[in-house]
Design a protein around this motif. Structure first.
Motif, mmCIF file in Angstrom:
data_model
loop_
_atom_site.group_PDB
_atom_site.id
_atom_site.type_symbol
_atom_site.label_atom_id
_atom_site.label_comp_id
_atom_site.label_asym_id
_atom_site.label_seq_id
_atom_site.Cartn_x
_atom_site.Cartn_y
_atom_site.Cartn_z
ATOM 1 N N THR A 197 32.805 36.300 23.075
ATOM 2 C CA THR A 197 33.860 36.218 24.070
ATOM 3 C C THR A 197 33.848 34.846 24.733
ATOM 4 N N PRO A 198 34.998 34.156 24.766
ATOM 5 C CA PRO A 198 35.049 32.839 25.420
ATOM 6 C C PRO A 198 34.670 32.926 26.892
ATOM 7 N N GLN A 199 34.053 31.883 27.394
ATOM 8 C CA GLN A 199 33.655 31.838 28.791
ATOM 9 C C GLN A 199 34.878 31.974 29.688
ATOM 10 N N GLY A 200 34.731 32.791 30.717
ATOM 11 C CA GLY A 200 35.821 33.012 31.650
ATOM 12 C C GLY A 200 36.555 34.312 31.438
ATOM 13 N N ALA A 201 36.332 34.953 30.291
ATOM 14 C CA ALA A 201 36.971 36.237 30.003
ATOM 15 C C ALA A 201 36.004 37.385 30.283
ATOM 16 N N ILE A 202 36.556 38.546 30.577
ATOM 17 C CA ILE A 202 35.779 39.771 30.765
ATOM 18 C C ILE A 202 35.699 40.482 29.421
ATOM 19 N N THR A 203 34.549 41.022 29.095
ATOM 20 C CA THR A 203 34.371 41.699 27.809
ATOM 21 C C THR A 203 34.322 43.207 27.980
ATOM 22 N N ILE A 204 35.056 43.911 27.116
ATOM 23 C CA ILE A 204 34.874 45.347 26.960
ATOM 24 C C ILE A 204 34.758 45.633 25.466
ATOM 25 N N SER A 205 34.150 46.749 25.113
ATOM 26 C CA SER A 205 33.984 47.084 23.700
ATOM 27 C C SER A 205 34.952 48.161 23.238
ATOM 28 N N ASN A 206 35.592 48.848 24.184
ATOM 29 C CA ASN A 206 36.582 49.865 23.822
ATOM 30 C C ASN A 206 37.544 50.051 24.991
ATOM 31 N N MET A 207 38.699 50.631 24.699
ATOM 32 C CA MET A 207 39.754 50.739 25.702
ATOM 33 C C MET A 207 39.465 51.797 26.764
ATOM 34 N N HIS A 208 38.518 52.680 26.512
ATOM 35 C CA HIS A 208 38.123 53.637 27.546
ATOM 36 C C HIS A 208 37.613 52.914 28.793
ATOM 37 N N GLN A 209 37.096 51.694 28.626
ATOM 38 C CA GLN A 209 36.498 50.948 29.730
ATOM 39 C C GLN A 209 37.530 50.225 30.597
ATOM 40 N N LEU A 210 38.745 50.076 30.103
ATOM 41 C CA LEU A 210 39.723 49.237 30.805
ATOM 42 C C LEU A 210 40.059 49.720 32.213
ATOM 43 N N PRO A 211 40.342 51.001 32.455
ATOM 44 C CA PRO A 211 40.666 51.414 33.826
ATOM 45 C C PRO A 211 39.563 51.079 34.829
ATOM 46 N N THR A 212 38.321 51.180 34.416
ATOM 47 C CA THR A 212 37.214 50.840 35.310
ATOM 48 C C THR A 212 37.226 49.357 35.657
ATOM 49 N N VAL A 213 37.516 48.518 34.676
ATOM 50 C CA VAL A 213 37.580 47.070 34.919
ATOM 51 C C VAL A 213 38.700 46.745 35.901
ATOM 52 N N VAL A 214 39.866 47.334 35.687
ATOM 53 C CA VAL A 214 41.004 47.074 36.583
ATOM 54 C C VAL A 214 40.684 47.551 37.993
ATOM 55 N N SER A 215 40.067 48.714 38.094
ATOM 56 C CA SER A 215 39.686 49.247 39.403
ATOM 57 C C SER A 215 38.678 48.334 40.088
ATOM 58 N N ARG A 216 37.716 47.819 39.327
ATOM 59 C CA ARG A 216 36.694 46.948 39.893
ATOM 60 C C ARG A 216 37.307 45.641 40.402
ATOM 61 N N LEU A 217 38.255 45.083 39.666
ATOM 62 C CA LEU A 217 38.911 43.858 40.089
ATOM 63 C C LEU A 217 39.691 44.080 41.392
ATOM 64 N N SER A 218 40.349 45.217 41.492
ATOM 65 C CA SER A 218 41.085 45.530 42.715
ATOM 66 C C SER A 218 40.136 45.728 43.888
ATOM 67 N N HIS A 219 39.020 46.370 43.631
ATOM 68 C CA HIS A 219 38.030 46.647 44.696
ATOM 69 C C HIS A 219 37.382 45.350 45.172
ATOM 70 N N GLN A 220 37.106 44.440 44.234
ATOM 71 C CA GLN A 220 36.485 43.164 44.593
ATOM 72 C C GLN A 220 37.376 42.374 45.522
ATOM 73 N N GLU A 221 38.684 42.368 45.263
ATOM 74 C CA GLU A 221 39.587 41.615 46.128
ATOM 75 C C GLU A 221 39.677 42.274 47.501
ATOM 76 N N ALA A 222 39.664 43.612 47.529
ATOM 77 C CA ALA A 222 39.732 44.314 48.808
ATOM 78 C C ALA A 222 38.516 43.965 49.677
ATOM 79 N N LEU A 223 37.343 43.854 49.061
ATOM 80 C CA LEU A 223 36.141 43.520 49.804
ATOM 81 C C LEU A 223 36.194 42.081 50.336
ATOM 82 N N ALA A 224 36.907 41.212 49.593
ATOM 83 C CA ALA A 224 36.965 39.818 49.987
ATOM 84 C C ALA A 224 37.933 39.576 51.148
ATOM 85 N N LEU A 225 38.817 40.523 51.386
ATOM 86 C CA LEU A 225 39.832 40.360 52.445
ATOM 87 C C LEU A 225 39.223 40.588 53.830
#
Length: 225
Positions: A197-225
């Motif tokens: 995986t190129p540097q700067g990208a997030i890696t997942i191995s299957n699509m079952h993992q995608l909702p968790t990644v999206v949720s984590r990105l949203s949660h990280q921004e909420a914590l930063a506010l």
């Protein structure tokens, strides 16, 4: 990385398992006109690349082919592939579950393939309703990955800035396109033994993992506010 507001999905190898069919048809067609090529060559070296770019590289290695012959070969290959997609194509594991879980997000398909092929793939696998007419083809935009223009065109057409989107793509070509466009990207790395995986990208191995990644990105921004 900001909270994603729009999801931009690649098609082949990300949503649908079309690449084995494409690789097989490409190998048969190219070998028939004197361009040695196997399905393994596609998966190992050319995955996600534009067909004409693949042909151009093969001609550098093995000699030029008559343009008329190439045009006829491509047309025949695409016709046979379209028939196989209708009858043999399947979704990749976890795709339907991910799209259901992420149904509140605007979603689009962004592909190096022709729009007719995108529509065939989505219809054959029951995914059309999740994207509607939000389909962006390199052939329509006249811009192919890894050029960043295709993903930028899709983001702007969807009404979002690049940083407000999240790309999901399985090919290195697509991941590099998103990174060059300044769009956060998730690399669906289904071949970790041969792809890094190129540097700067997030890696997942299957699509079952995608909702968790999206949720984590949203949660990280909420914590930063």
């Amino acid at each position: 990385m900001s909270r994603p507001l729009c999801l931009l999905f690649d098609c082949d190898g990300t949503l649908v398992d079309s690449e084995p069919l494409l690789a097989a048809e490409m190998a048969t067609s190219l070998a028939a006109i004197g361009l040695p090529f196997t399905a393994e060559d596609y998966i190992g070296e050319f995955r996600g690349a534009r067909f004409r770019n693949i042909v151009a590289e093969l001609q550098k290695r093995h000699g030029r082919i008559d343009a008329t012959s190439l045009k006829e070969t491509e047309a025949g290959m695409r016709a046979r592939l379209a028939d196989r997609l209708v009858h043999e194509l399947t979704r990749l594991p976890g795709v339907l579950e991910a799209l259901v879980a992420l149904s509140d997000y605007p979603c689009a398909v962004v592909s190096n393939g022709p729009e007719s092929k995108i529509r065939t793939c989505l219809t054959a696998t029951g995914l059309s309703d999740y994207f509607g007419n939000h389909l962006f083809s390199a052939y329509t935009a006249n811009c192919w990955k890894p050029d960043p223009g295709l993903y930028l065109h899709a983001a702007h057409s969807m009404g979002f800035k690049a940083r407000q989107c999240l790309v999901i793509d399985d090919s290195i070509v697509g991941v590099r396109s998103a990174l060059a466009a300044g769009i956060p990207v998730v690399h669906l790395n289904r071949f970790p033994d041969v792809e890094t995986t190129p540097q700067g990208a997030i890696t997942i191995s299957n699509m079952h993992q995608l909702p968790t990644v999206v949720s984590r990105l949203s949660h990280q921004e909420a914590l930063a506010l």
